[in-house]
Scaffold this motif. Structure first.
Motif, PDB file in Angstrom:
ATOM      1  N   PRO A  48       0.828  -1.210   0.000  1.00 27.59           N
ATOM      2  CA  PRO A  48       0.000   0.000   0.000  1.00 27.59           C
ATOM      3  C   PRO A  48       0.858   1.254   0.000  1.00 27.59           C
ATOM      4  O   PRO A  48       1.967   1.274   0.548  1.00 27.59           O
ATOM      5  N   THR A  49       0.357   2.308  -0.618  1.00 31.48           N
ATOM      6  CA  THR A  49       1.082   3.575  -0.663  1.00 31.48           C
ATOM      7  C   THR A  49       1.121   4.200   0.726  1.00 31.48           C
ATOM      8  O   THR A  49       0.088   4.301   1.394  1.00 31.48           O
ATOM      9  N   PRO A  50       2.304   4.604   1.200  1.00 33.07           N
ATOM     10  CA  PRO A  50       2.399   5.202   2.537  1.00 33.07           C
ATOM     11  C   PRO A  50       1.577   6.482   2.644  1.00 33.07           C
ATOM     12  O   PRO A  50       1.394   7.201   1.657  1.00 33.07           O
ATOM     13  N   ILE A  51       1.083   6.761   3.829  1.00 30.08           N
ATOM     14  CA  ILE A  51       0.381   8.012   4.094  1.00 30.08           C
ATOM     15  C   ILE A  51       1.405   9.144   4.096  1.00 30.08           C
ATOM     16  O   ILE A  51       2.402   9.092   4.836  1.00 30.08           O
ATOM     17  N   ARG A  52       1.176  10.137   3.287  1.00 30.38           N
ATOM     18  CA  ARG A  52       2.115  11.260   3.158  1.00 30.38           C
ATOM     19  C   ARG A  52       1.744  12.332   4.193  1.00 30.38           C
ATOM     20  O   ARG A  52       0.689  12.957   4.097  1.00 30.38           O
ATOM     21  N   VAL A  53       2.616  12.521   5.178  1.00 35.89           N
ATOM     22  CA  VAL A  53       2.321  13.369   6.328  1.00 35.89           C
ATOM     23  C   VAL A  53       3.134  14.666   6.285  1.00 35.89           C
ATOM     24  O   VAL A  53       4.346  14.649   6.058  1.00 35.89           O
ATOM     25  N   LEU A  54       2.446  15.772   6.500  1.00 29.92           N
ATOM     26  CA  LEU A  54       3.076  17.078   6.654  1.00 29.92           C
ATOM     27  C   LEU A  54       2.981  17.467   8.125  1.00 29.92           C
ATOM     28  O   LEU A  54       1.888  17.466   8.699  1.00 29.92           O
ATOM     29  N   LEU A  55       4.113  17.790   8.739  1.00 31.19           N
ATOM     30  CA  LEU A  55       4.140  18.185  10.144  1.00 31.19           C
ATOM     31  C   LEU A  55       4.232  19.700  10.249  1.00 31.19           C
ATOM     32  O   LEU A  55       5.166  20.307   9.703  1.00 31.19           O
ATOM     33  N   ALA A  56       3.280  20.319  10.928  1.00 35.35           N
ATOM     34  CA  ALA A  56       3.255  21.779  11.068  1.00 35.35           C
ATOM     35  C   ALA A  56       3.285  22.148  12.549  1.00 35.35           C
ATOM     36  O   ALA A  56       2.301  21.967  13.271  1.00 35.35           O
ATOM     37  N   ALA A  74       1.304  21.916   1.878  1.00 41.18           N
ATOM     38  CA  ALA A  74       0.238  20.928   1.686  1.00 41.18           C
ATOM     39  C   ALA A  74       0.010  20.713   0.194  1.00 41.18           C
ATOM     40  O   ALA A  74      -0.277  19.599  -0.257  1.00 41.18           O
ATOM     41  N   ARG A  75       0.170  21.780  -0.564  1.00 44.21           N
ATOM     42  CA  ARG A  75      -0.037  21.712  -2.006  1.00 44.21           C
ATOM     43  C   ARG A  75       1.210  21.187  -2.725  1.00 44.21           C
ATOM     44  O   ARG A  75       1.131  20.251  -3.515  1.00 44.21           O
ATOM     45  N   SER A  76       2.368  21.776  -2.432  1.00 45.57           N
ATOM     46  CA  SER A  76       3.578  21.426  -3.184  1.00 45.57           C
ATOM     47  C   SER A  76       4.115  20.041  -2.833  1.00 45.57           C
ATOM     48  O   SER A  76       4.707  19.363  -3.690  1.00 45.57           O
ATOM     49  N   ALA A  77       3.914  19.606  -1.603  1.00 44.17           N
ATOM     50  CA  ALA A  77       4.443  18.300  -1.187  1.00 44.17           C
ATOM     51  C   ALA A  77       3.435  17.175  -1.396  1.00 44.17           C
ATOM     52  O   ALA A  77       3.727  16.020  -1.133  1.00 44.17           O
ATOM     53  N   ARG A  78       2.246  17.532  -1.860  1.00 44.05           N
ATOM     54  CA  ARG A  78       1.185  16.545  -2.115  1.00 44.05           C
ATOM     55  C   ARG A  78       0.918  15.676  -0.885  1.00 44.05           C
ATOM     56  O   ARG A  78       0.896  14.460  -0.941  1.00 44.05           O
ATOM     57  N   MET A 103       3.598   5.054   6.748  1.00 40.45           N
ATOM     58  CA  MET A 103       3.504   6.509   6.584  1.00 40.45           C
ATOM     59  C   MET A 103       4.886   7.101   6.452  1.00 40.45           C
ATOM     60  O   MET A 103       5.883   6.486   6.835  1.00 40.45           O
ATOM     61  N   GLU A 104       4.948   8.319   5.901  1.00 38.56           N
ATOM     62  CA  GLU A 104       6.223   9.005   5.727  1.00 38.56           C
ATOM     63  C   GLU A 104       6.018  10.504   5.860  1.00 38.56           C
ATOM     64  O   GLU A 104       4.945  11.033   5.544  1.00 38.56           O
ATOM     65  N   VAL A 105       7.034  11.188   6.338  1.00 39.40           N
ATOM     66  CA  VAL A 105       7.005  12.651   6.423  1.00 39.40           C
ATOM     67  C   VAL A 105       7.479  13.211   5.092  1.00 39.40           C
ATOM     68  O   VAL A 105       8.594  12.931   4.657  1.00 39.40           O
ATOM     69  N   VAL A 106       6.638  14.001   4.434  1.00 39.50           N
ATOM     70  CA  VAL A 106       7.012  14.572   3.136  1.00 39.50           C
ATOM     71  C   VAL A 106       7.437  16.032   3.250  1.00 39.50           C
ATOM     72  O   VAL A 106       8.036  16.566   2.319  1.00 39.50           O
ATOM     73  N   ALA A 107       7.119  16.674   4.381  1.00 37.54           N
ATOM     74  CA  ALA A 107       7.511  18.077   4.558  1.00 37.54           C
ATOM     75  C   ALA A 107       7.269  18.485   6.005  1.00 37.54           C
ATOM     76  O   ALA A 107       6.489  17.844   6.724  1.00 37.54           O
ATOM     77  N   GLU A 108       7.959  19.552   6.413  1.00 33.74           N
ATOM     78  CA  GLU A 108       7.772  20.127   7.743  1.00 33.74           C
ATOM     79  C   GLU A 108       7.583  21.630   7.603  1.00 33.74           C
ATOM     80  O   GLU A 108       8.267  22.274   6.815  1.00 33.74           O
ATOM     81  N   ALA A 109       6.636  22.172   8.364  1.00 32.42           N
ATOM     82  CA  ALA A 109       6.341  23.606   8.314  1.00 32.42           C
ATOM     83  C   ALA A 109       6.478  24.218   9.703  1.00 32.42           C
ATOM     84  O   ALA A 109       6.049  23.625  10.694  1.00 32.42           O
ATOM     85  N   GLY A 110       7.066  25.414   9.746  1.00 32.73           N
ATOM     86  CA  GLY A 110       7.230  26.104  11.017  1.00 32.73           C
ATOM     87  C   GLY A 110       6.212  27.208  11.236  1.00 32.73           C
ATOM     88  O   GLY A 110       6.125  27.779  12.320  1.00 32.73           O
TER      89      GLY A 110
END
Length: 226
Positions: free
Chosen positions: A4-12, A48-52, A32-39
């Protein structure tokens, strides 16, 4: 068999150490995997848009744009229609929890939960279910009842529900997830999920949070029973 495709997680979160801890936790899960982090909240919306991302773990208190407004912008963007937001708050009495749910968050948790609970919450919300931290549910409802949102006027009451559906609605209001509802009523998790979906359709509810409000406003559940 294809994995299964991992859940793409953005941490803010504005705290670098907190983000690093969450990133390590998410990385430890195979699904699951972390695709981006936001401060900041603004970064969260952009990433959320660019990292899908499939799901954003969103802190409420952040600079530039707080987590509530960031959630509202994500929920209102048609290009981000599939992105879920799980709000984390430091205190379970946070007065902004209701605002976050109204903004479009699929659920909330307090930050002192166990690591396994956060991973389970990510899976739950990513799968399309809403999630409410059971502890503060009664306070959440009390706040809604003191200042009801105008959008709730379009949501129906439980009178047209079957006895089984009323039982399911009661458990939803008490913070039970689909698996817990299934165990309590002797159903399969799929049947429990089907009941919840059918109830939402009958009542015209947008999400699980609105079902909780219906249960309390109708008297099906009263504060203090959680």
């Amino acid at each position: 068999m294809t994995a299964p495709t991992p859940i793409r997680v953005l941490l803010a979160d504005d705290q670098t150490l907190v983000r690093a801890s969450f990133a390590m936790l998410v990385a430890s899960a195979g699904d699951m995997e972390v695709v981006a982090e936001a401060g900041t909240g603004r970064q969260a919306v952009d990433l959320a848009r660019s990292a899908r991302a499939d799901l954003v773990v969103m802190d409420i208190r952040m600079p530039d744009l707080d987590g509530i407004e960031a959630t509202r912008l994500i929920a209102a963007d048609e290009d981000l229609a599939g992105v879920k937001v799980l709000v984390l708050t430091t205190y379970d009495t946070d007065e902004h929890i209701v605002d976050a749910l109204r903004a479009g968050a699929s659920g909330f948790l307090v930050k002192d939960i166990r690591p396994a609970e956060l991973l389970d919450a990510i899976r739950t919300v990513a799968a399309g279910d809403s999630l409410l931290s059971p502890g503060p549910t009664s306070r959440l409802i009390a706040r809604f009842l003191r200042a009801p949102d105008a959008s709730m006027s379009a949501v129906g009451g439980p009178d047209g529900l079957s006895e089984r559906e009323r039982q399911v609605l009661t458990l939803v209001a008490r913070g039970f997830n689909n698996t817990e509802i299934a165990e309590a009523l002797g159903l399969s998790p799929l049947t429990a999920k089907t009941h919840v979906s059918r109830i939402m359709g009958k009542l015209g509810a947008r999400d699980r949070a609105q079902l909780v409000i219906v249960a309390y406003e109708s008297g099906l559940v009263t504060p203090g029973e959680v």
